[in-house]
Design a protein around this motif. Structure first.
Motif, PDB file in Angstrom:
ATOM      1  N   PHE A 166     -14.060   0.875  10.866  1.00  0.00           N
ATOM      2  CA  PHE A 166     -13.289  -0.246  10.356  1.00  0.00           C
ATOM      3  C   PHE A 166     -13.818  -1.586  10.848  1.00  0.00           C
ATOM      4  CE2 PHE A 166     -10.689   3.354   9.612  1.00  0.00           C
ATOM      5  CZ  PHE A 166      -9.970   3.054   8.466  1.00  0.00           C
ATOM      6  N   ASP A 167     -13.480  -2.628  10.101  1.00  0.00           N
ATOM      7  CA  ASP A 167     -13.783  -3.982  10.531  1.00  0.00           C
ATOM      8  C   ASP A 167     -13.228  -4.206  11.941  1.00  0.00           C
ATOM      9  OD1 ASP A 167     -15.003  -4.689   8.144  1.00  0.00           O
ATOM     10  OD2 ASP A 167     -13.164  -5.502   7.265  1.00  0.00           O
ATOM     11  N   HIS A 168     -13.954  -4.957  12.745  1.00  0.00           N
ATOM     12  CA  HIS A 168     -13.576  -5.354  14.108  1.00  0.00           C
ATOM     13  C   HIS A 168     -13.655  -4.201  15.111  1.00  0.00           C
ATOM     14  CE1 HIS A 168     -12.140  -8.929  12.071  1.00  0.00           C
ATOM     15  NE2 HIS A 168     -11.335  -8.184  11.339  1.00  0.00           N
ATOM     16  N   PRO A 212      -0.173 -12.533   3.795  1.00  0.00           N
ATOM     17  CA  PRO A 212       0.622 -12.254   4.989  1.00  0.00           C
ATOM     18  C   PRO A 212       1.763 -11.275   4.752  1.00  0.00           C
ATOM     19  CG  PRO A 212       1.092 -14.454   4.140  1.00  0.00           C
ATOM     20  CD  PRO A 212      -0.071 -13.939   3.365  1.00  0.00           C
ATOM     21  N   GLU A 213       2.084 -11.011   3.485  1.00  0.00           N
ATOM     22  CA  GLU A 213       3.188 -10.101   3.165  1.00  0.00           C
ATOM     23  C   GLU A 213       2.731  -8.643   3.043  1.00  0.00           C
ATOM     24  OE1 GLU A 213       6.250 -11.291   3.150  1.00  0.00           O
ATOM     25  OE2 GLU A 213       5.354 -13.257   3.581  1.00  0.00           O
ATOM     26  N   ILE A 214       1.440  -8.384   3.146  1.00  0.00           N
ATOM     27  CA  ILE A 214       0.948  -7.028   2.952  1.00  0.00           C
ATOM     28  C   ILE A 214       1.496  -6.113   4.046  1.00  0.00           C
ATOM     29  CG2 ILE A 214      -1.190  -7.370   4.272  1.00  0.00           C
ATOM     30  CD1 ILE A 214      -2.598  -5.577   2.209  1.00  0.00           C
ATOM     31  N   THR A 215       1.959  -4.936   3.659  1.00  0.00           N
ATOM     32  CA  THR A 215       2.490  -3.971   4.617  1.00  0.00           C
ATOM     33  C   THR A 215       1.355  -3.118   5.179  1.00  0.00           C
ATOM     34  OG1 THR A 215       2.866  -2.241   2.984  1.00  0.00           O
ATOM     35  CG2 THR A 215       4.632  -3.878   3.296  1.00  0.00           C
ATOM     36  N   GLY A 216       1.675  -2.402   6.245  1.00  0.00           N
ATOM     37  CA  GLY A 216       0.678  -1.503   6.805  1.00  0.00           C
ATOM     38  C   GLY A 216       0.265  -0.434   5.824  1.00  0.00           C
ATOM     39  N   GLU A 217       1.226   0.108   5.086  1.00  0.00           N
ATOM     40  CA  GLU A 217       0.904   1.138   4.105  1.00  0.00           C
ATOM     41  C   GLU A 217       0.019   0.575   3.003  1.00  0.00           C
ATOM     42  OE1 GLU A 217       3.100   4.254   1.007  1.00  0.00           O
ATOM     43  OE2 GLU A 217       4.288   3.126   2.460  1.00  0.00           O
ATOM     44  N   GLU A 218       0.315  -0.648   2.556  1.00  0.00           N
ATOM     45  CA  GLU A 218      -0.512  -1.264   1.517  1.00  0.00           C
ATOM     46  C   GLU A 218      -1.927  -1.535   2.029  1.00  0.00           C
ATOM     47  OE1 GLU A 218       3.074  -3.639  -0.861  1.00  0.00           O
ATOM     48  OE2 GLU A 218       1.976  -4.613   0.780  1.00  0.00           O
ATOM     49  N   ALA A 219      -2.043  -1.960   3.282  1.00  0.00           N
ATOM     50  CA  ALA A 219      -3.373  -2.190   3.852  1.00  0.00           C
ATOM     51  C   ALA A 219      -4.151  -0.885   3.950  1.00  0.00           C
ATOM     52  CB  ALA A 219      -3.239  -2.837   5.226  1.00  0.00           C
ATOM     53  N   ALA A 220      -3.456   0.195   4.280  1.00  0.00           N
ATOM     54  CA  ALA A 220      -4.117   1.502   4.328  1.00  0.00           C
ATOM     55  C   ALA A 220      -4.553   1.933   2.939  1.00  0.00           C
ATOM     56  CB  ALA A 220      -3.176   2.535   4.940  1.00  0.00           C
ATOM     57  N   ARG A 221      -3.721   1.713   1.952  1.00  0.00           N
ATOM     58  CA  ARG A 221      -4.080   2.078   0.569  1.00  0.00           C
ATOM     59  C   ARG A 221      -5.282   1.276   0.088  1.00  0.00           C
ATOM     60  NH1 ARG A 221      -2.448   7.004  -0.311  1.00  0.00           N
ATOM     61  NH2 ARG A 221      -0.307   7.291   0.432  1.00  0.00           N
ATOM     62  N   ARG A 222      -5.391   0.036   0.555  1.00  0.00           N
ATOM     63  CA  ARG A 222      -6.564  -0.780   0.229  1.00  0.00           C
ATOM     64  C   ARG A 222      -7.837  -0.107   0.745  1.00  0.00           C
ATOM     65  NH1 ARG A 222      -6.193  -6.395   3.154  1.00  0.00           N
ATOM     66  NH2 ARG A 222      -6.329  -4.965   4.943  1.00  0.00           N
ATOM     67  N   PHE A 257       0.175   1.605   8.841  1.00  0.00           N
ATOM     68  CA  PHE A 257      -1.254   1.681   8.543  1.00  0.00           C
ATOM     69  C   PHE A 257      -1.845   3.001   9.047  1.00  0.00           C
ATOM     70  CE2 PHE A 257      -5.747   0.641   9.563  1.00  0.00           C
ATOM     71  CZ  PHE A 257      -6.175   0.223   8.318  1.00  0.00           C
ATOM     72  N   LEU A 258      -1.641   3.301  10.305  1.00  0.00           N
ATOM     73  CA  LEU A 258      -2.223   4.515  10.891  1.00  0.00           C
ATOM     74  C   LEU A 258      -1.639   5.788  10.279  1.00  0.00           C
ATOM     75  CD1 LEU A 258      -2.421   3.446  14.645  1.00  0.00           C
ATOM     76  CD2 LEU A 258      -4.321   3.669  13.048  1.00  0.00           C
ATOM     77  N   PRO A 259      -0.305   5.922  10.160  1.00  0.00           N
ATOM     78  CA  PRO A 259       0.232   7.151   9.559  1.00  0.00           C
ATOM     79  C   PRO A 259      -0.246   7.398   8.133  1.00  0.00           C
ATOM     80  CG  PRO A 259       1.969   5.955  10.693  1.00  0.00           C
ATOM     81  CD  PRO A 259       0.775   5.051  10.653  1.00  0.00           C
ATOM     82  N   THR A 260      -0.395   6.323   7.364  1.00  0.00           N
ATOM     83  CA  THR A 260      -0.845   6.492   5.977  1.00  0.00           C
ATOM     84  C   THR A 260      -2.279   6.998   5.941  1.00  0.00           C
ATOM     85  OG1 THR A 260       0.639   4.724   5.248  1.00  0.00           O
ATOM     86  CG2 THR A 260      -1.157   5.331   3.759  1.00  0.00           C
ATOM     87  N   LEU A 261      -3.133   6.440   6.778  1.00  0.00           N
ATOM     88  CA  LEU A 261      -4.515   6.923   6.851  1.00  0.00           C
ATOM     89  C   LEU A 261      -4.567   8.377   7.324  1.00  0.00           C
ATOM     90  CD1 LEU A 261      -6.415   3.915   8.483  1.00  0.00           C
ATOM     91  CD2 LEU A 261      -6.615   4.701   6.120  1.00  0.00           C
TER      92      LEU A 261
END
Length: 487
Positions: A166-168, A212-222, A257-261
């Motif tokens: 992942f980035d960073h 800034p409104e993106i959720t962890g699940e949405e970031a994982a789906r990205r 984010f982590l659980p979705t991944l």
């Protein structure tokens, strides 16, 4: 100059633990002092300039939350050797265990003549790591070794090649782990070519999300969408991620984010590897950072805090994955050295006996409100503090140019130098070099921690009011005499 002890930082007190060295900062010389300068001159003739040190002072002793240099200066340690000496740099139980083991044998090589200590460490890691599935453990020397071997296991067990990072991210300095690491300077520049079949995906970085409104699940789906399009789920051996990114800036991904991944990985036969090298062993207020959202990794890589300062690392994970490797496929001459194993067992016992996970949570309760209050005091969005974040005793302040989100690495370096000049060791990190990270020993005295915070707060206030005056000096100096004593 003598500084009066500060008051308790919170109504919740950290229990006081016994220490061998006085737990107070004391500066007796300019920084660096003459003995440190003499060692620096010797070093310049013997050690390449590429092997840099963050601090210009040379350690002579350390205990609890104090590092004493060769000139007799005592510094508050808010770095723990990069999260290594969580139980203190000379924890009595660790020192005793090491001494006893050295008196018997220092090495036999587990691959030649095995010994009980290696097995005992593996048993403890099976007990402490997340999940109640059957586990196996293999021991190595460094975090990079652990990561590299976890990738080997995943590739062999899945018969796939692609690895997602992942980035960073930061995963080490070997050829494979440099490829997995995101930041080029100083870790990767001109050291390539790197190992193939490594793919980088966007991280959840709440402070710097375009939306800034993106959720962890949405970031994982990205990230999942990119993996499926660019690689294909059937080609991916492993997803490798730090539950809280370390060198990248102590980035805590958004919840979900982590659980979705992890769920996607399980559904697609992808090995989910949690790199807990920096975040493990009570550092975040749980034994492992994965636990905060109930994530159960297939493999966990560990090092740093595992053995109280002795070189040891581990890969612990599902038995069917590690047992899939052919005989002789995992190992190393020094892996699971008996002295390091003795230190690890004493370290883990100390962590349980002193409830260092609870102490980490207590440190967060003490530190975070003060830093957030300081951010508001300095003007909120108009001040130099972009965000205060982290968990447990893995905390960070991201510094930006006031009124913007533009990273400010120059001020970050200057803050660290100014703190050092007043007897406080802090570390910096971040992809942009603009994050002050706080990694105090989990055994640090509350009064000492409060004193260190007071120095950091004063330095940041100074920056806010006279930004042009705060620059990182080439030679740090200190008052002729500074003492801050315990109450």
């Amino acid at each position: 100059m003598t500084l009066s002890p500060t008051s308790s930082v919170s109504s919740r007190a950290l229990p006081t633990l016994e220490s061998r060295l006085p737990q107070r900062r004391e500066l007796l010389t300019a920084i660096p002092g003459p003995a440190s300068q003499e060692l620096a001159a010797r070093r310049a003739k013997a050690v390449p300039a590429s092997a840099v040190s963050t601090m210009p002072v040379y350690a002579a002793d350390a205990d609890g939350g104090i590092i004493r240099d060769v000139d007799g200066n005592s510094f508050i340690d808010l770095g723990s050797g990069i999260a290594v000496t969580s139980v203190g740099a000379s924890a009595p139980a660790v020192a005793q265990a090491v001494t006893e083991q050295v008196g018997h044998f220092t090495h036999s090589c587990f691959m030649v003549t095995p010994y009980e200590g290696y097995i005992a460490v593996a048993e403890e890691l099976a007990r402490l790591t997340p999940g109640d599935h059957e586990k196996r453990t293999v021991l190595f020397n460094s975090g990079a070794e652990a990561v590299e071997n976890a990738v080997k296991v995943a590739r062999l067990a899945t018969s796939r090649q692609a690895v997602v990072a992942f980035d960073h991210a930061y995963h080490g300095r070997t050829n494979l782990t440099m490829g997995l690491t995101a930041k080029t300077m100083p870790y990767k520049t001109n050291f390539g070519p790197f190992a193939p079949e490594i793919y980088r995906m966007p991280m959840s970085y709440p402070y710097r999300e375009a939306n800034p409104e993106i959720t962890g699940e949405e970031a994982a789906r990205r990230a999942i969408e990119q993996m499926e399009k660019q690689i294909g789920a059937g080609s991916i051996a492993a997803i490798l991620i730090e539950p809280i990114q370390g060198e990248g800036g102590f980035i805590v991904p958004a919840e979900g984010f982590l659980p979705t991944l992890a769920d996607w990985a399980r559904e697609n036969g992808v090995v989910f590897i949690a790199d807990e090298v920096q975040s493990g062993f009570c550092r975040t207020g749980a034994w492992f950072a994965s636990e905060h959202e109930g994530v159960v990794p297939d493999l966990i890589t560990m090092a740093k805090g595992i053995a109280g300062g002795m070189p040891l690392s581990a890969v612990t994970g599902r038995a069917e994955l590690l047992d899939a490797v052919h005989a002789g496929g995992l190992g190393g001459t020094y892996g699971g050295n008996p002295v390091a194993c003795a230190a690890a067992l004493a370290t883990l016992h100390t962590m349980e006996e002193q409830d260092l996970a609870g102490r980490a949570r207590g440190i967060e309760e003490l530190v975070t409100p003060r830093l957030r209050a300081l951010a508001e005091e300095l003007g909120g969005d108009q001040g130099p503090i972009g965000e205060v974040r982290g968990r447990g005793a893995m905390l960070a302040v991201e510094l930006v140019k006031p009124g913007t989100t533009e990273p400010d690495p120059e001020t970050t370096r200057a803050v660290a130098a100014a703190c050092l000049s007043q007897g406080v060791l802090i570390l910096t990190c971040g992809t942009y070099g603009n994050v002050v990270r706080l990694l105090p020993p989990l055994v640090i005295d509350e009064q000492l921690l409060s004193d260190g915070l007071e120095v950091l707060e004063s330095v940041l206030r100074s920056h806010s009011s006279t930004a042009s005056d705060l620059t990182a000096p080439s030679h740090v100096t200190a008052p002729s005499h500074v003492t801050a004593a315990k109450g």
